[in-house]
Structures are given as structure tokens and as C-alpha cells.
Scaffold this active site. Structure first.
Site, short mmCIF file in Angstrom:
data_model
loop_
_atom_site.label_atom_id
_atom_site.label_comp_id
_atom_site.label_asym_id
_atom_site.label_seq_id
_atom_site.Cartn_x
_atom_site.Cartn_y
_atom_site.Cartn_z
N GLU A 1 -47.44 -13.14 -47.25
CA GLU A 1 -46.54 -13.51 -48.35
C GLU A 1 -45.28 -12.70 -48.13
O GLU A 1 -45.29 -11.47 -48.29
CB GLU A 1 -47.20 -13.22 -49.70
CG GLU A 1 -46.52 -13.93 -50.86
CD GLU A 1 -45.36 -13.13 -51.41
OE1 GLU A 1 -44.20 -13.53 -51.14
OE2 GLU A 1 -45.61 -12.14 -52.08
N CYS B 1 -39.69 -11.03 -54.58
CA CYS B 1 -39.46 -11.94 -53.46
C CYS B 1 -39.16 -13.36 -53.94
O CYS B 1 -38.47 -14.11 -53.26
CB CYS B 1 -40.66 -11.93 -52.53
SG CYS B 1 -42.24 -12.21 -53.36
N GLU C 1 -32.26 -11.76 -47.42
CA GLU C 1 -32.85 -11.20 -48.64
C GLU C 1 -32.29 -9.80 -48.89
O GLU C 1 -32.39 -8.92 -48.03
CB GLU C 1 -34.37 -11.14 -48.51
CG GLU C 1 -35.06 -10.68 -49.78
CD GLU C 1 -36.57 -10.74 -49.67
OE1 GLU C 1 -37.21 -11.29 -50.59
OE2 GLU C 1 -37.11 -10.24 -48.67
N LYS D 1 -54.22 -0.63 -48.22
CA LYS D 1 -53.17 0.31 -47.80
C LYS D 1 -51.91 -0.02 -48.60
O LYS D 1 -51.20 -0.97 -48.30
CB LYS D 1 -52.91 0.16 -46.30
CG LYS D 1 -51.61 0.81 -45.78
CD LYS D 1 -51.60 2.30 -45.95
CE LYS D 1 -50.34 2.90 -45.30
NZ LYS D 1 -49.08 2.54 -46.01
#
Length: 487
Positions: free
Chosen positions: A256, A290, A391, A180
Site C-alpha cells: 500500500e 497517502c 507525493e 516492524k
């Protein structure tokens, strides 16, 4: 596009989404590129059912040689379409062209061969020899077996890298997969499904690709009891939801997640080289990675000098057309993401920070269309500010002072994240020592590159659970069975 981009791959067939189609957008121009299949809950249900049947009923899970051959077929087919995929990736992802020769395309495609080789050389059965527990003579062996059906949920920032970093080891291990992808980059996954269906011998149901504008399909994949393992890459907030949902069935989860990685410059480093490299790193692909280092930690006595070097480098980099070979910083993926970054830039000012460069959208009239943010350096903040802790996922670097090695390590580790990091210093042993003390899954010392198929990638703390890539990443997709025989 000559390849099919508006079909799902379900049970070996390329089929339309029962929800119709949805548009995919060029982030550099805001132009509509075309349409992608809009999968529904019914489509996802059929995909999961196909993956379950393929795992339970076909010989896929037990035929290592066949799996390795299919992975090499897929690698070669993707390589044959490299030019087409390169152009698609630049347009749909906004990825700078130079990156498609590395992590945005060529590298993950080549890595499929590494996983094929690993499957063939892996020690699937290990003998533990004879023992007599409780006086009963026994011959013991340990077997490694595929987990079963894998639900793979992937983001938009490096779609080929992350799609293939899940498919490669999962398939090499003998699992079946339902992929997905993110709604922002459906074509990258659709083309992969098309190539699998038409140019490989991968059996029907082993790989299913369901694109959709509906984020709820990811939750459906996580919650379905027919799915044995969920491999998710994305934000830490969503990762928490995935883990919570999977816990209802005690389902294995690999995550992750996010990062706010530190780039430490020691007092014996080449300050100009280190700070310039930090600027290069944070501007690459508009900071949409990331593991990108977004906190620059420099000796307090040289803070102003370091800020001037980094700001000059970021101004020189600027933004550019991702089609241009020289572009490092292209657009961010969407208007929504640009607004999120702008919210953090406003917050930085409220927290007492200022912009040594950048701070918003470029003034260039050529950039009045597209989702652009200037490479930005924020000064004047502490590590306690939200801008330094959360972040941002944009080309935004926060520079912070440190008071020596111990303090640099303290500041770097004072984060909810622990995905990556970097250390630059003149004395290599000293730099290594600092690197070893960082609570992070990957660390670069003096520009060393850890990205490779054989290197495990993942984080400490809220940056994730488990590892991707390398033998460790491959083993995430395996179960362990011990069998003892009476002798």
C-alpha cells in the site's frame, strides 16, 4: 505512561532491545517523550523464529473460534486503555485529538471485531461437486488456508490504523506476525505488544513486535526465507525495494504505497462547498495521509474564484496544538519531513508556481518549536510539474484547471499513482460517471466516505499491489488449495 513502552514483544515475552534504547520525540514541541526499545538483527531473527514455530507447531492456524475470541479480547483490552492510548497518540504522532476518535485510534480498534466476525462466517471450504475430468470421477473441494508467517512493515502517519489493519486480518486468517513499525512512532506499537502479552490469550510467538531505529531490520524481515508474506505500507520508492527483495524468494507481497489523488470539481458543483471541503481534506493531520486529495481540479473559467475560496479556507484552518479539540492541522512528524516539504515548496516557485496562502513555516511565535508547515495552496502550475506529480506528504494543495469532464478525467489519470480521488458535482449521475472513469482504488462522490472495515482499500498503478481491509484484504492473507478425491 503506565504501559510498557521500552520493550519488544518476542515469543510471548516483553524483552529489552539488545541495541539499548532510542528516543521518541513530540513533533509539536520537539521535546523528548521517552525511550523505546532499539531492536537489532538478532532480535528480529528471534522474532521471526518465534513466529515460524508458532505457525508450524501450535494449533493457532486451525482454530477459528479461538482466533476470533483472541481478536475480541484484544479489541476490548485496547478499548479499556483508550484514554491512555489517545494521549500517547496525540503526543507521539502529533495527531489532532479529534482524529483519535476516528481513524487514528477508535475506528481501527473497533474494526478488530469485524475481522473476528468475518473469520467465523467465512466459507473456508467450498464444494465444487462431482465431475469426470478425463473420464475419472472426482469429488472436488477448495480450501482456504493461512499463508504462514507475515512480515508487517508499517509507517508513522496512522500507526494504530495501519498496524491493526494488518494484524486484524492476518490473525483472523490464522497467520502469525512479526510487526516492524516506523522508528518515528515506536510507542504506539510497543503498547500494542504490551497489551497483547499481558491482556490476551494470543499464544507466544503468534504476534511479535520489534521496534528499532535501524531501517535495515525491515529489509531483514523481507528477505528472510522463514517469512511467507510481506505486508508493507509506505512510500512507492521503498515499496519497489521491498518487491525486489521479496522476488528473490518469490515471496508474496502486499504493498500500500503513495498517492497524488485528484479532487475534481465539475462545472455544476457548489464551488464554495467543494473547494472548502478540498481545503479541509488536505489540511487534516497536516496532509500526512497517502489517500488525501492533493490536486484540486476546477473549471478553467472559475479558476481564480476557486483558488480564492480554497486559500481563504486554508488560512482559516491554520495550524494548532494537536491537544486542542478544534485543531485540524497539527505538526508534521519530524524535522526531516518538514525539510522535505520545504524542498517541494521551493521547487514549486522554480517551476513557476506561487502561493495563494501559506508557503512555509508559520510566523506565530508560539510555533518556534515543533515541526510546523502552514496549510498551503499553490497556483500557476501545470500537471506536468514535479510539484503536481510527486507525493509531498504535507498540507500542500496544488490547484489545476480543467476544460470539462473528459479533460478532468484525463488530468486526474495522468499520474503515476492511482490510490484515491474525489468528484463533486450537482448532477449525481454525471458525478458517478466521472468517478467510474478514474483509475483509482477509492473514490468519494459529493463527500461520500469510503473508509470502513468492510471496504477494500488500495491503489492502481504505482499506488500499490493488493488490497487492505474488507473481505479482499482478509483474503490477501490466505492460500487456496484444491483437493480432488476419486469416487
Amino acid at each position: 505512561m503506565s504501559r510498557t513502552t521500552d520493550r519488544l514483544l518476542v515469543d510471548g515475552r516483553l524483552v529489552p532491545g539488545t541495541g539499548g534504547t532510542f528516543e521518541t520525540i513530540d513533533p509539536a514541541t520537539e521535546e523528548v517523550l521517552g525511550e523505546a526499545a532499539d531492536g537489532t538483527a538478532d532480535d528480529m531473527d528471534r522474532a521471526i523464529d518465534a513466529a515460524r514455530r508458532a505457525f508450524d507447531s501450535s494449533g493457532w492456524a486451525g482454530d477459528v473460534a479461538f482466533r476470533a475470541r483472541c481478536l475480541r479480547q484484544l479489541r476490548e483490552a485496547l478499548q479499556n486503555h483508550a484514554d491512555e492510548l489517545r494521549e500517547l497518540t496525540i503526543k507521539e504522532v502529533g495527531a489532532p485529538r479529534f482524529l483519535t476518535f476516528g481513524a487514528q485510534l477508535d475506528a481501527p480498534v473497533n474494526d478488530l471485531g469485524w475481522f473476528a466476525d468475518l473469520a467465523e462466517s467465512y466459507e473456508w471450504t467450498t464444494g465444487l461437486g462431482r465431475a469426470e475430468p478425463m473420464g475419472m470421477p472426482s469429488e472436488r473441494k477448495v480450501y482456504r488456508e493461512p499463508v504462514g508467517v507475515v512480515g508487517a512493515i508499517t509507517p508513522w502517519n496512522f500507526p494504530h490504523q495501519i498496524n491493526l489493519a494488518k494484524l486484524g486480518p492476518a490473525l483472523a486468517a490464522g497467520n502469525t506476525v512479526v510487526l516492524k513499525p516506523a522508528p518515528d512512532t515506536p510507542w504506539c506499537a510497543s503498547v500494542l505488544g504490551s497489551i497483547i502479552a499481558e491482556e490476551t490469550d494470543i499464544p507466544a510467538g503468534v504476534v511479535n513486535v520489534v521496534t528499532s531505529s535501524d531501517h535495515a531490520l525491515g529489509a531483514q524481515l523481507v528477505e528472510d526465507p522463514r517469512v511467507d508474506l510481506v505486508s508493507f505500507t509506505g512510500s512507492t520508492a521503498t515499496g519497489r525495494s521491498v518487491m525486489t527483495a521479496a522476488a528473490q524468494g518469490l515471496k508474496r507481497v502486499f504493498l500500500e504505497l503513495g498517492g497524488k489523488s485528484a479532487f475534481i470539481v465539475l462545472d455544476d458543483a457548489d464551488l464554495k462547498a467543494a473547494c472548502s471541503y478540498a481545503a479541509f481534506n488536505v489540511a487534516t493531520h497536516a496532509g500526512q495521509g497517502c489517500a488525501i486529495t492533493t490536486r484540486l481540479l476546477v473549471p478553467r473559467a472559475r479558476y481564480d474564484e476557486a483558488a480564492a475560496i480554497a486559500a481563504k479556507s486554508l488560512r482559516r484552518i491554520g495550524v494548532g496544538d494537536p491537544n486542542d479539540d478544534k485543531t485540524l492541522c497539527g505538526p508534521v512528524i519530524s524535522a526531516r519531513q518538514r525539510e522535505r516539504i520545504e524542498g517541494y515548496l521551493e521547487l514549486a516557485v522554480k517551476e513557476g508556481g506561487s502561493f495563494a496562502c501559506g508557503g512555509g513555516r508559520p510566523a506565530d511565535a508560539d510555533r518556534d518549536r515543533g515541526f510546523w508547515i502552514e496549510p498551503t495552496l499553490i497556483t500557476g502550475l501545470t500537471n506536468e510539474s514535479r510539484t503536481a506529480r510527486e507525493e509531498i506528504f504535507g498540507p500542500v494543495l496544488v490547484i489545476l484547471p480543467h476544460d470539462g469532464d473528459d479533460d478532468a478525467v484525463r488530468v486526474a489519470n495522468d499520474s503515476p499513482y492511482g490510490l484515491s480521488g474525489a468528484v463533486h458535482g450537482g448532477d449525481l449521475e454525471r458525478a458517478r460517471g466521472v468517478a467510474r472513469r478514474l483509475r483509482a482504488g477509492t473514490v468519494s462522490v459529493n463527500g461520500g466516505v469510503w473508509y470502513s472495515a468492510d471496504v477494500p482499500f488500495g491503489g492502481y498503478k504505482q499506488s500499490g499491489v493488493g488490497r487492505e481491509m474488507g473481505v479482499a484484504g482478509f483474503e490477501e492473507y490466505l492460500e487456496t488449495k484444491a483437493i480432488a478425491e476419486g469416487v
